[in-house]
Every structure is written in structure tokens, then in C-alpha cells.
Design a protein around this motif. Structure first.
Motif, PDB file in Angstrom:
ATOM      1  N   GLN A   1       0.860  -1.188   0.000  1.00  0.00           N
ATOM      2  CA  GLN A   1       0.000   0.000   0.000  1.00  0.00           C
ATOM      3  C   GLN A   1       0.892   1.232   0.000  1.00  0.00           C
ATOM      4  O   GLN A   1       1.933   1.258   0.655  1.00  0.00           O
ATOM      5  CB  GLN A   1      -0.918   0.021   1.221  1.00  0.00           C
ATOM      6  CG  GLN A   1      -1.867   1.215   1.242  1.00  0.00           C
ATOM      7  CD  GLN A   1      -2.921   1.115   2.336  1.00  0.00           C
ATOM      8  OE1 GLN A   1      -3.225   0.035   2.826  1.00  0.00           O
ATOM      9  NE2 GLN A   1      -3.489   2.236   2.738  1.00  0.00           N
ATOM     10  N   THR A   2       0.489   2.226  -0.763  1.00  0.00           N
ATOM     11  CA  THR A   2       1.226   3.482  -0.705  1.00  0.00           C
ATOM     12  C   THR A   2       1.036   4.103   0.674  1.00  0.00           C
ATOM     13  O   THR A   2       0.124   3.751   1.417  1.00  0.00           O
ATOM     14  CB  THR A   2       0.759   4.429  -1.815  1.00  0.00           C
ATOM     15  OG1 THR A   2      -0.654   4.638  -1.702  1.00  0.00           O
ATOM     16  CG2 THR A   2       1.072   3.831  -3.182  1.00  0.00           C
TER      17      THR A   2
ATOM     18  N   LEU B   1       0.443  11.465   3.229  1.00  0.00           N
ATOM     19  CA  LEU B   1      -0.609  12.290   2.640  1.00  0.00           C
ATOM     20  C   LEU B   1      -0.846  13.533   3.486  1.00  0.00           C
ATOM     21  O   LEU B   1      -0.774  13.490   4.710  1.00  0.00           O
ATOM     22  CB  LEU B   1      -1.905  11.486   2.522  1.00  0.00           C
ATOM     23  CG  LEU B   1      -1.808  10.182   1.719  1.00  0.00           C
ATOM     24  CD1 LEU B   1      -3.161   9.496   1.669  1.00  0.00           C
ATOM     25  CD2 LEU B   1      -1.289  10.441   0.310  1.00  0.00           C
TER      26      LEU B   1
ATOM     27  N   ASN C   1      -1.026  14.905  -3.313  1.00  0.00           N
ATOM     28  CA  ASN C   1      -1.039  13.495  -2.897  1.00  0.00           C
ATOM     29  C   ASN C   1      -1.094  12.552  -4.091  1.00  0.00           C
ATOM     30  O   ASN C   1      -0.608  11.417  -4.017  1.00  0.00           O
ATOM     31  CB  ASN C   1      -2.231  13.228  -1.976  1.00  0.00           C
ATOM     32  CG  ASN C   1      -2.096  13.932  -0.634  1.00  0.00           C
ATOM     33  OD1 ASN C   1      -0.987  14.177  -0.162  1.00  0.00           O
ATOM     34  ND2 ASN C   1      -3.214  14.268  -0.023  1.00  0.00           N
TER      35      ASN C   1
ATOM     36  N   ARG D   1       2.515  12.063  -5.077  1.00  0.00           N
ATOM     37  CA  ARG D   1       3.196  11.213  -4.097  1.00  0.00           C
ATOM     38  C   ARG D   1       2.809   9.744  -4.305  1.00  0.00           C
ATOM     39  O   ARG D   1       3.657   8.851  -4.346  1.00  0.00           O
ATOM     40  CB  ARG D   1       2.814  11.641  -2.670  1.00  0.00           C
ATOM     41  CG  ARG D   1       3.289  13.023  -2.278  1.00  0.00           C
ATOM     42  CD  ARG D   1       2.965  13.313  -0.807  1.00  0.00           C
ATOM     43  NE  ARG D   1       3.503  14.623  -0.425  1.00  0.00           N
ATOM     44  CZ  ARG D   1       2.777  15.727  -0.297  1.00  0.00           C
ATOM     45  NH1 ARG D   1       1.460  15.684  -0.485  1.00  0.00           N
ATOM     46  NH2 ARG D   1       3.356  16.864   0.040  1.00  0.00           N
ATOM     47  N   THR D   2       1.517   9.514  -4.415  1.00  0.00           N
ATOM     48  CA  THR D   2       1.024   8.146  -4.540  1.00  0.00           C
ATOM     49  C   THR D   2       1.500   7.493  -5.835  1.00  0.00           C
ATOM     50  O   THR D   2       1.838   6.303  -5.849  1.00  0.00           O
ATOM     51  CB  THR D   2      -0.513   8.147  -4.471  1.00  0.00           C
ATOM     52  OG1 THR D   2      -0.917   8.609  -3.171  1.00  0.00           O
ATOM     53  CG2 THR D   2      -1.084   6.764  -4.696  1.00  0.00           C
ATOM     54  N   THR D   3       1.568   8.246  -6.913  1.00  0.00           N
ATOM     55  CA  THR D   3       2.026   7.696  -8.192  1.00  0.00           C
ATOM     56  C   THR D   3       3.466   7.217  -8.084  1.00  0.00           C
ATOM     57  O   THR D   3       3.806   6.106  -8.537  1.00  0.00           O
ATOM     58  CB  THR D   3       1.902   8.759  -9.294  1.00  0.00           C
ATOM     59  OG1 THR D   3       0.541   9.170  -9.405  1.00  0.00           O
ATOM     60  CG2 THR D   3       2.381   8.219 -10.631  1.00  0.00           C
TER      61      THR D   3
ATOM     62  N   GLN E   1       5.115   6.407  -5.373  1.00  0.00           N
ATOM     63  CA  GLN E   1       5.176   5.270  -4.456  1.00  0.00           C
ATOM     64  C   GLN E   1       4.673   3.993  -5.135  1.00  0.00           C
ATOM     65  O   GLN E   1       5.262   2.915  -4.973  1.00  0.00           O
ATOM     66  CB  GLN E   1       4.366   5.578  -3.194  1.00  0.00           C
ATOM     67  CG  GLN E   1       4.986   6.671  -2.340  1.00  0.00           C
ATOM     68  CD  GLN E   1       4.013   7.243  -1.316  1.00  0.00           C
ATOM     69  OE1 GLN E   1       2.969   6.661  -1.033  1.00  0.00           O
ATOM     70  NE2 GLN E   1       4.351   8.407  -0.763  1.00  0.00           N
TER      71      GLN E   1
ATOM     72  N   THR F   1      -3.479   1.786  -3.987  1.00  0.00           N
ATOM     73  CA  THR F   1      -3.015   3.171  -4.070  1.00  0.00           C
ATOM     74  C   THR F   1      -4.003   4.059  -3.330  1.00  0.00           C
ATOM     75  O   THR F   1      -5.216   3.965  -3.521  1.00  0.00           O
ATOM     76  CB  THR F   1      -2.905   3.620  -5.542  1.00  0.00           C
ATOM     77  OG1 THR F   1      -3.975   3.047  -6.295  1.00  0.00           O
ATOM     78  CG2 THR F   1      -1.600   3.188  -6.150  1.00  0.00           C
ATOM     79  N   ASN F   2      -3.469   4.932  -2.479  1.00  0.00           N
ATOM     80  CA  ASN F   2      -4.320   5.768  -1.635  1.00  0.00           C
ATOM     81  C   ASN F   2      -5.048   6.848  -2.447  1.00  0.00           C
ATOM     82  O   ASN F   2      -4.520   7.362  -3.433  1.00  0.00           O
ATOM     83  CB  ASN F   2      -3.485   6.448  -0.546  1.00  0.00           C
ATOM     84  CG  ASN F   2      -2.984   5.459   0.477  1.00  0.00           C
ATOM     85  OD1 ASN F   2      -3.696   4.540   0.859  1.00  0.00           O
ATOM     86  ND2 ASN F   2      -1.750   5.621   0.923  1.00  0.00           N
TER      87      ASN F   2
ATOM     88  N   ALA G   1      -7.292   6.795  -8.029  1.00  0.00           N
ATOM     89  CA  ALA G   1      -6.203   5.996  -7.470  1.00  0.00           C
ATOM     90  C   ALA G   1      -6.042   4.684  -8.240  1.00  0.00           C
ATOM     91  O   ALA G   1      -4.919   4.233  -8.508  1.00  0.00           O
ATOM     92  CB  ALA G   1      -6.467   5.718  -5.992  1.00  0.00           C
TER      93      ALA G   1
END
Length: 563
Positions: free
Chosen positions: A333-334, A339, A347, A350-352, A354, A368-369, A386
Motif C-alpha cells: 500500500q502506498t 498524505l 497526494n 506522491r502516490t504515483t 510510491q 493506491t491511496n 487511485a
């Protein structure tokens, strides 16, 4: 190449690096200094200016190897994503079973390939929805599950032989597994065709997340019973997801995020083997759950090192012979902890990154969050975006066409080696100090997590650790303009109504007999709790019925504060 030729080449490279530092580097630094004297990874490993084959001069070739071969550094399977993408498993859970079922079906329609379930706090802690401790929490931060009727509503219309179901649950995990089994049997499914997991990793709760009910010994026994039952009856099911994610979210370093779960792994394997089950009879279905943090290359190396460490533990410590017992498979999980509410759309970026690191690190499953998770449960729109992030990586970025494309990077291989060395050093220290359970009771793991968390808080506060929108490139007058997921106040009433209906309609005399049998089984440390629990939930027992009766046998756990 001969040994003398290798030595000559290494010496030439060493001289070349020294000459480069005396000339090009020194000349450039005289004109423009570097941003700081020393660089470190997020986890605190020192980072040099450049890495070369000199940094891998002592690297055994077999420790890198090939994908799908021991020690699986480059991936658990030989073709990885060229054959099949990772499972795209967006987590969902709120309100009643019916409420979450709608979200599940929405995500499946958007291309999600696995289900992942969040449960509300009463369910996590084993309280029924009408218990005084549950008031105001029912369905708020996850779905409420009290009885088999709730599980039926949660998974209504979903073919369990075609989609895997993950359940993020720990102290009460075996009860939800029993509900899942009874539901599957009522539909005529073959249990050996079901895939998915309960998390069930209770030791990390004492270390980090603090969601526990019983003392450590009976809690580990429950994990043992889940593993042994599934090994005999559910050949494709993962009875545990040994988790570093929650250790990380509690504030640990990336190193401890992978090292501490390995210590927990050792404890679980030892407990299961005490039953007489051979390691190769159950180890192929052990699985892990990690987080992907912000340090891109460190995270990739962390996952590669975790696979290598696991393979060596299972073969060298426990004598596994089946390669399936040595393949570390993990869900990722990211990082929710990264976040931010300020500039929340950042965010997505960031999530991409991660998520990409998780894929390059070889994840088997990924969540993905949502960009709005710093505010509340994500909205459908945030979850769709996400999921689309994963789909772009899978279908557009071409990163899935080569197995372990960063393999051979001097920097990544160096970090992988360093992570392996330090993970084994921690395992050795835990062994020398008396083992995982003893050190949990002494607060050893908890102190390490708290210390790193405190250090990071100070770094954020001082600006040493930059966070866009929080301590760098801030927008003081920002107003967050977004629609958040609404909490339905009727969910609690609807949930309690169904629970009370089940109580009225079930055979309470049979239930009482089964609860008495549960006590006898619990007192027999060699017996397995799963069969009687399955009969209890089939009879209409609630989560609270089972948990409260077992409290009379085992009591509850109270942590000694760590200072």
C-alpha cells in the motif's frame, strides 16, 4: 576472466574514481558546493555521490540471480508482469455490509481485480455493534460485521472463486475467516479454489497498531490455528499477511518495517511447526504486507532485500526444500502517513511515485491511496483516480515489460545488500536477547518505533525533512475545496437492527452448547479453534459472543507503557 585480471580491473577502477574526485569533482565543488555535507536515505543510510561496480566488488553473483530462482531477489516468478499484472486491490469499508458491497461492485466495474476490506473499530476489537464501547463508531472507519448475515451482505453477488478477498483484521481475524468459510460453503464453492487473506498478524499489533484483545500467547495460538487449518482445507488461501505496513505507519524506519515482520515470521513458523506440520506443508501460503514510502530507490531495494532475507530464513533456518516455501509474496500500500491536507492534490503525485516504486520492487498486489484520505474515507471519485494510477503504470508506462528493470543498478544493488545485512543483524540481536515475544513484553520494538517517529517529527518541524505544502512551498491562505465521503448516521441503527434480528431467530440453546465447547477447546492448547468457531458462526453467533466468552478463559492484554 582470471582472478588476477579481476584484481587489475578493480584496481584500475579504484584509481579512476580517485582521479575523478581529485579533478572533475574538486573543480566543480570549488565553483558550486553541494546542498549539504552528507546525504542520507529516508531510513538513515548514508548515500554517496555516485555508485560503481566497486561498491559491488564483494557481491556474490548468486545473491542477485534470476527472477523466479532462489534467493528471489529479482522477483518471486520468472516472468512477473509479462504474464500477469499485480492484483489491483483498492481497499473499501464503511457503514453496513450493503453499503460496502456497493463500493466493491463500483470498483470491480472500474477494473479492480481484487477486494480489500477495512473494518470498523468495534469489529476489529471484537465488540458487537450494540455494545456500549461501540457507540458512535459503528461503520464509521470501516464496515461493521457482527454476524454471518453481515458477511453475506458484504459479499452479495460477488463470485468468490473468481476474485480474491483480503480482510484487514487481526485480533478477531479467525472469526471473520470462519464467516467467510461458512458463506462459501453455503454457496457450494470449493474451499480449495478460494484465494485471499485475513491479515491475522497479531504480533505487530503489540508492537505498533495496538489493536489486541487477548494476551500474547493465546493470540499467537489463534494465528497458528488459522495457518494449520488453511494448510489442510484451503490450499490457495493466505492465512496470514505478515505486516510491516502498520509498523511503518506507527512511525518506524523502513529498515524496521521489514526486519520486525521477519522476527514475527520466525515466531509464527516455530509455533506452527510445533504442531508437527512440516514447513513445506504451510509456508507456500505465507504472505506479507509492506508500505511504499517516499524514498524511491530505497523502497525498491527494501523489497528486493526482503525477498532475499525471507528465502534464506526459510531454507537455512527452517529447512524448507520447496521453492514455493521460499518465495516472498507481498501486498503493498502506498504510504498514508505521507498524505497531507494542505495542497491535497499533490497526494496524487506522491502516490504515483510510491506505486511505481512498488511495481519496480516486484509487488504481487497493490493499493493506491486516494488523494482525500487525509480528510476521511475516500470518495468514489478519489478511489477511481487511485485505481487509474495503477492502470496507467500497468498499461501505458511500459515498466512491466522487463522483469526487475532496476536490477544491476549499482546504487539499488548496494542498498539491497545493506538492507539484507542490517535485517539479519536485527534478527540476530532479537535472538540473542530472548526472542520476539520477550522483547515485545519488554517494549524493545516499541521503543525503536517511537524513537524513529520522534526523530522524523523533529525533522519535519525544523524543515530538514521537506514536505510540499506543509513546510515548503506553502500556501497560507489555502482553502481545501473538495467533497468528502459522508458518514451515514443511519448505518449504526441499521446494523444493530440486523444484529438483534439474528439473535431472535437463531437457536440459542444450540449456541450455548457451542460456546461451552469453545471454552473446552480454548483450554486445550493443542486443539484447533477453527472448527468450533465455524459451527458457532453457522449457528448465528456474533463476534461479541465469541470474544466475550474467550475473555473468561484468557483474560485481556494490558501493555506496559514504554518511556
Amino acid at each position: 576472466m582470471s582472478e588476477k585480471s579481476n584484481q587489475d580491473a578493480a584496481g584500475q577502477l579504484e584509481r579512476e574514481i580517485a582521479d575523478w574526485e581529485r579533478t572533475e569533482v574538486a573543480s566543480f565543488l570549488a565553483r558550486q558546493a553541494e546542498k549539504k555535507e552528507q546525504f542520507f536515505t529516508f531510513g538513515g543510510l548514508p548515500v554517496k555521490r555516485v555508485y560503481t561496480e566497486w561498491d559491488l566488488k564483494d557481491q556474490p553473483r548468486e545473491d542477485i540471480g534470476l527472477p523466479g530462482r532462489y534467493p528471489f531477489t529479482r522477483g518471486p516468478y520468472p516472468t512477473m508482469y509479462r504474464s500477469r499484472h499485480w492484483t489491483m486491490r483498492q481497499i473499501a469499508g464503511f457503514g453496513t455490509g450493503e453499503d460496502t458491497n456497493k463500493r466493491f461492485k463500483y470498483l470491480i466495474a472500474q477494473g479492480q481485480t481484487g477486494l480489500s476490506t477495512d473494518f470498523d473499530m468495534p469489529t476489529l476489537m471484537g465488540y458487537d455493534s450494540d455494545h456500549p464501547m461501540s457507540e458512535g463508531e459503528v461503520g464509521r472507519e470501516g464496515v461493521a460485521i457482527d454476524t454471518l448475515a453481515d458477511m453475506e451482505a458484504l459479499l452479495e453477488g460477488i463470485d468468490l472463486e473468481k476474485i480474491s478477498v483480503s480482510m484487514t483484521i487481526n485480533p478477531s481475524a479467525w472469526i471473520l475467516l470462519a464467516m467467510y468459510i461458512v458463506l462459501a460453503e453455503s454457496r457450494g464453492y470449493d474451499l480449495n479454489k478460494l484465494s485471499g487473506t485475513i491479515q491475522a498478524d497479531i504480533l505487530k499489533e503489540y508492537m505498533a497498531q495496538k489493536e489486541y484483545v487477548f494476551p500474547i500467547a493465546p493470540s499467537v495460538r489463534i494465528v497458528r490455528d488459522c495457518i494449520t487449518y488453511c494448510a489442510q482445507h484451503m490450499k490457495r488461501y493466505n492465512p496470514i499477511n505478515i505486516s510491516g505496513y502498520h509498523i511503518s505507519e506507527a512511525g518506524s524506519s523502513p529498515l524496521h518495517e521489514v526486519a520486525f515482520p521477519m522476527c514475527n515470521l520466525i515466531t509464527y513458523v516455530e509455533e506452527v511447526m510445533k504442531t508437527g506440520l512440516a514447513v513445506d506443508e504451510f509456508a507456500p501460503r505465507l504472505a506479507f504486507f509492506f508500505v511504499c514510502q517516499a524514498d524511491f530507490f530505497e523502497e525498491i531495494a527494501k523489497f528486493r532485500a526482503a525477498r532475499r532475507v525471507y528465502a534464506k530464513i526459510m531454507r537455512e533456518r527452517f529447512g524448507a526444500k520447496n521453492p514455493e516455501s521460499m518465495r516472498l509474496r507481498f501486498h503493498c500500500q502506498t504510504a498514508a502517513a505521507t498524505l497531507t491536507k494542505p495542497q491535497y492534490q499533490v497526494n496524487i503525485v506522491r502516490t504515483t511515485l510510491q506505486a511505481l516504486a512498488a511495481v519496480l520492487g516486484g509487488a504481487q498486489s497493490l493499493h493506491t491511496n486516494g488523494m482525500d484520505e487525509a480528510f476521511s474515507i475516500p470518495t468514489e471519485e478519489a478511489m477511481k483516480l487511485a485505481l487509474r494510477t495503477q492502470q496507467v503504470i500497468a498499461h501505458e508506462a511500459h515498466v512491466t515489460e522487463v522483469v526487475d528493470p532496476v536490477g544491476g543498478s549499482y546504487y539499488v544493488e548496494h542498498l539491497t545488500n545493506e538492507y539484507e545485512r542490517q535485517i539479519f543483524a536485527i534478527i540476530d540481536e532479537v535472538d540473542e536477547k530472548g526472542g520476539t515475544v520477550k522483547l515485545i513484553e519488554e517494549g524493545w520494538f516499541q521503543r525503536h518505533i517511537a524513537d524513529f517517529s520522534y526523530e522524523q517529527a523533529l525533522r519535519k518541524q525544523s524543515g530538514e525533512k521537506p514536505v510540499i505544502g506543509v513546510n515548503l512551498f506553502t500556501e497560507p491562505d489555502e482553502v481545501a475545496d473538495l467533497a468528502t465521503h459522508p458518514h451515514d448516521p443511519s448505518a449504526e441503527r441499521r446494523q444493530i437492527d440486523r444484529l438483534q434480528r439474528v439473535r431472535r431467530e437463531r437457536d440459542n440453546e444450540k449456541l450455548a452448547r457451542l460456546l461451552d465447547e469453545l471454552v473446552l477447546v480454548a483450554r486445550d492448547e493443542q486443539a484447533n479453534l477453527m472448527p468450533v468457531t465455524i459451527e458457532l458462526v453457522r449457528c448465528g453467533a456474533s463476534m461479541g459472543d465469541i470474544i466475550e466468552r474467550l475473555k473468561t478463559v484468557w483474560g485481556t492484554y494490558r501493555e506496559v507503557p514504554v518511556f
